[in-house]
Design a protein around this motif. Structure first.
Motif, PDB file in Angstrom:
ATOM      1  N   GLN A  38      53.846  38.238  48.449  1.00  0.00           N
ATOM      2  CA  GLN A  38      54.953  38.994  48.507  1.00  0.00           C
ATOM      3  C   GLN A  38      55.762  38.458  47.164  1.00  0.00           C
ATOM      4  O   GLN A  38      56.985  38.824  47.049  1.00  0.00           O
ATOM      5  CB  GLN A  38      55.748  38.472  49.615  1.00  0.00           C
ATOM      6  CG  GLN A  38      55.039  39.234  51.161  1.00  0.00           C
ATOM      7  CD  GLN A  38      55.911  38.862  52.272  1.00  0.00           C
ATOM      8  OE1 GLN A  38      56.937  38.485  52.275  1.00  0.00           O
ATOM      9  NE2 GLN A  38      55.170  39.103  53.540  1.00  0.00           N
ATOM     10  N   THR A  39      55.567  37.486  46.584  1.00  0.00           N
ATOM     11  CA  THR A  39      56.525  37.025  45.447  1.00  0.00           C
ATOM     12  C   THR A  39      55.616  37.511  44.102  1.00  0.00           C
ATOM     13  O   THR A  39      54.529  37.749  43.812  1.00  0.00           O
ATOM     14  CB  THR A  39      56.462  35.505  45.091  1.00  0.00           C
ATOM     15  OG1 THR A  39      55.001  34.935  44.924  1.00  0.00           O
ATOM     16  CG2 THR A  39      56.889  35.105  46.830  1.00  0.00           C
ATOM     17  N   PRO A  40      56.560  37.842  42.965  1.00  0.00           N
ATOM     18  CA  PRO A  40      55.926  38.106  41.717  1.00  0.00           C
ATOM     19  C   PRO A  40      54.794  37.146  41.359  1.00  0.00           C
ATOM     20  O   PRO A  40      53.899  37.444  40.538  1.00  0.00           O
ATOM     21  CB  PRO A  40      57.064  38.037  40.826  1.00  0.00           C
ATOM     22  CG  PRO A  40      58.225  38.577  41.654  1.00  0.00           C
ATOM     23  CD  PRO A  40      58.009  37.663  42.970  1.00  0.00           C
TER      24      PRO A  40
ATOM     25  N   GLU B 237      52.739  35.323  43.025  1.00  0.00           N
ATOM     26  CA  GLU B 237      51.374  35.374  43.548  1.00  0.00           C
ATOM     27  C   GLU B 237      50.700  36.788  43.239  1.00  0.00           C
ATOM     28  O   GLU B 237      49.718  37.086  42.986  1.00  0.00           O
ATOM     29  CB  GLU B 237      51.770  35.191  45.033  1.00  0.00           C
ATOM     30  CG  GLU B 237      52.346  33.944  45.483  1.00  0.00           C
ATOM     31  CD  GLU B 237      52.573  33.886  46.945  1.00  0.00           C
ATOM     32  OE1 GLU B 237      52.055  32.953  47.825  1.00  0.00           O
ATOM     33  OE2 GLU B 237      53.408  34.778  47.549  1.00  0.00           O
TER      34      GLU B 237
ATOM     35  N   ASN C  89      56.468  42.553  39.502  1.00  0.00           N
ATOM     36  CA  ASN C  89      57.774  42.245  40.089  1.00  0.00           C
ATOM     37  C   ASN C  89      58.084  43.731  40.674  1.00  0.00           C
ATOM     38  O   ASN C  89      58.911  43.667  41.678  1.00  0.00           O
ATOM     39  CB  ASN C  89      58.653  42.067  38.782  1.00  0.00           C
ATOM     40  CG  ASN C  89      60.166  41.933  39.124  1.00  0.00           C
ATOM     41  OD1 ASN C  89      60.480  41.156  39.959  1.00  0.00           O
ATOM     42  ND2 ASN C  89      61.113  42.547  38.506  1.00  0.00           N
TER      43      ASN C  89
ATOM     44  N   ALA D 144      57.051  43.341  44.276  1.00  0.00           N
ATOM     45  CA  ALA D 144      57.663  42.308  45.371  1.00  0.00           C
ATOM     46  C   ALA D 144      58.843  43.015  45.531  1.00  0.00           C
ATOM     47  O   ALA D 144      59.489  42.828  46.527  1.00  0.00           O
ATOM     48  CB  ALA D 144      57.621  41.197  44.321  1.00  0.00           C
ATOM     49  N   SER D 145      59.684  43.856  44.513  1.00  0.00           N
ATOM     50  CA  SER D 145      60.994  44.663  44.707  1.00  0.00           C
ATOM     51  C   SER D 145      60.966  45.513  45.428  1.00  0.00           C
ATOM     52  O   SER D 145      61.572  45.538  46.744  1.00  0.00           O
ATOM     53  CB  SER D 145      61.454  45.074  43.364  1.00  0.00           C
ATOM     54  OG  SER D 145      61.518  44.003  42.378  1.00  0.00           O
TER      55      SER D 145
ATOM     56  N   ASN E 252      62.119  41.380  47.169  1.00  0.00           N
ATOM     57  CA  ASN E 252      61.697  39.908  46.676  1.00  0.00           C
ATOM     58  C   ASN E 252      61.474  39.933  45.155  1.00  0.00           C
ATOM     59  O   ASN E 252      60.713  39.007  44.830  1.00  0.00           O
ATOM     60  CB  ASN E 252      60.592  39.383  47.557  1.00  0.00           C
ATOM     61  CG  ASN E 252      60.693  37.906  47.606  1.00  0.00           C
ATOM     62  OD1 ASN E 252      61.660  37.178  47.584  1.00  0.00           O
ATOM     63  ND2 ASN E 252      59.265  37.327  47.516  1.00  0.00           N
ATOM     64  N   GLY E 253      62.231  40.944  44.480  1.00  0.00           N
ATOM     65  CA  GLY E 253      61.654  40.800  43.089  1.00  0.00           C
ATOM     66  C   GLY E 253      62.933  40.378  42.253  1.00  0.00           C
ATOM     67  O   GLY E 253      64.107  40.104  42.756  1.00  0.00           O
ATOM     68  N   ASP E 254      62.536  39.973  40.765  1.00  0.00           N
ATOM     69  CA  ASP E 254      63.591  40.030  39.984  1.00  0.00           C
ATOM     70  C   ASP E 254      64.063  41.286  39.230  1.00  0.00           C
ATOM     71  O   ASP E 254      63.498  42.322  39.646  1.00  0.00           O
ATOM     72  CB  ASP E 254      63.133  39.127  38.868  1.00  0.00           C
ATOM     73  CG  ASP E 254      62.401  37.791  39.236  1.00  0.00           C
ATOM     74  OD1 ASP E 254      63.195  37.085  40.075  1.00  0.00           O
ATOM     75  OD2 ASP E 254      61.347  37.473  38.801  1.00  0.00           O
TER      76      ASP E 254
ATOM     77  N   SER F  81      66.962  43.729  45.165  1.00  0.00           N
ATOM     78  CA  SER F  81      65.886  44.098  44.171  1.00  0.00           C
ATOM     79  C   SER F  81      65.356  45.513  44.483  1.00  0.00           C
ATOM     80  O   SER F  81      65.115  46.168  43.470  1.00  0.00           O
ATOM     81  CB  SER F  81      64.898  42.986  43.899  1.00  0.00           C
ATOM     82  OG  SER F  81      64.243  43.081  44.980  1.00  0.00           O
TER      83      SER F  81
END
Length: 305
Positions: free
Chosen positions: A116-118, A120, A133, A136-137, A142-144, A181
């Motif tokens: 779930q993270t950029p 990973e 990203n 994840a977003s 959950n992104g930048d 995000s």
């Protein structure tokens, strides 16, 4: 106070709200924007890397009809996935191979559940920082801040951000509301794709940032250089795609038979002959897509399975 907050003189919250309201009021209704399924979003992101979004819709629907889940894709024959990619003219065929391998990683390394993270997501084959990203977003919120060509153009024009990657990253991050995000990245990319195009449509598209936009106030709509996609017609990419399609239809093909099928002016000893064809096959072999063998003294090509 951040750089952008100082430039906007306290209007940062208003700028954010204006963009989100504009996006939520009306935006292009692509099907991947109606899902938070990470697999479906990853497929859309990989497809759209080299293909216009309107063309991606049909290919995306067909791909998910055939391989509806990450488990289904992981279990698929890679050559079938590559052949589909080529038939749909979705760009470099190694993207199909990477997508297939990434599905296998999700199943084998992550128990069938997408990370779930950029950081990973970047561990998946063929998933670079931008795609990680984006997934994840849009899947997990959950992104930048996403920074693509469209976003750079928006930030350069609206807030006079210099043509510098670090500056774009910094301002994009400062602008994005914390924890938003999914909607923010969709909205700012939509702004670049619909209103702040190479030829701007500020009033026609009802750009929500006109009152703050430096370019709108000054009339100077210059923007960072935008790389152009090389022509597909007659390109090596086109002929590589033809090879993949033909080898998907035949178990194997002799080189000259293959050459005559992919190019009408193919001549074994000509400018577009065996040397040229072997160069294409070498590229595909390096990507793990094609293998060449010897059959009774005659070289043949086949899809790598």
């Amino acid at each position: 106070m951040t750089e952008i907050e100082g430039a906007l003189d306290g209007d940062t919250d208003a700028v954010r709200a204006a963009l989100v309201e504009w996006y939520e009021d009306d935006h292009r209704d692509y099907p991947w924007r109606r899902t938070d399924d990470a697999y479906e979003i990853l497929v859309s992101e990989v497809m759209s890397q080299q293909t216009q979004l309107d063309r991606v819709v049909e290919a995306w629907d067909a791909f998910l009809d055939r391989w509806p889940t990450v488990d289904a894709l992981a279990d698929a024959d890679r050559s079938e996935v590559v052949a589909f990619w080529s038939d749909q003219r979705l760009g470099y065929n190694n993207r199909a191979r990477y997508l297939h391998e990434a599905a296998g990683q999700v199943v084998d390394d992550f128990g069938g559940e997408f990370p779930q993270t950029p950081a990973e997501l970047s561990e998946l084959m063929g998933v670079g920082p931008y795609t990680a990203n984006a997934v994840a977003s849009f899947a997990f919120n959950n992104g930048d801040a996403v920074v693509d060509t469209n976003v750079k153009r928006v930030l350069h024009r609206a807030f006079d951000v210099p043509d510098d990657d670090a500056a774009f990253e910094r301002v994009a991050s400062d602008l994005m509301p914390p924890g938003e995000s999914r909607v923010w990245n969709n909205a700012i990319m939509e702004l670049g794709g619909v209103a702040c195009q190479k030829n701007p449509r500020c009033d026609e598209a009802g750009c929500p940032w006109r009152e703050w936009c430096d370019a709108y106030q000054t009339g100077d709509f210059t923007a960072p250089d935008v790389p152009t996609q090389p022509s597909f017609e007659g390109s090596r990419r086109q002929f590589r795609g033809r090879i993949i399609r033909l080898l998907g239809e035949h178990e194997e093909m002799e080189l000259d038979a293959l050459g005559h099928r992919i190019r009408v002016d193919y001549a074994p000893d000509g400018d577009y002959g065996r040397e040229w064809l072997c160069g294409l096959l070498d590229d595909l072999e390096a990507d793990g897509l094609v293998a060449t063998d010897d059959r009774d003294g005659e070289p043949v090509a086949r899809l790598e399975r």
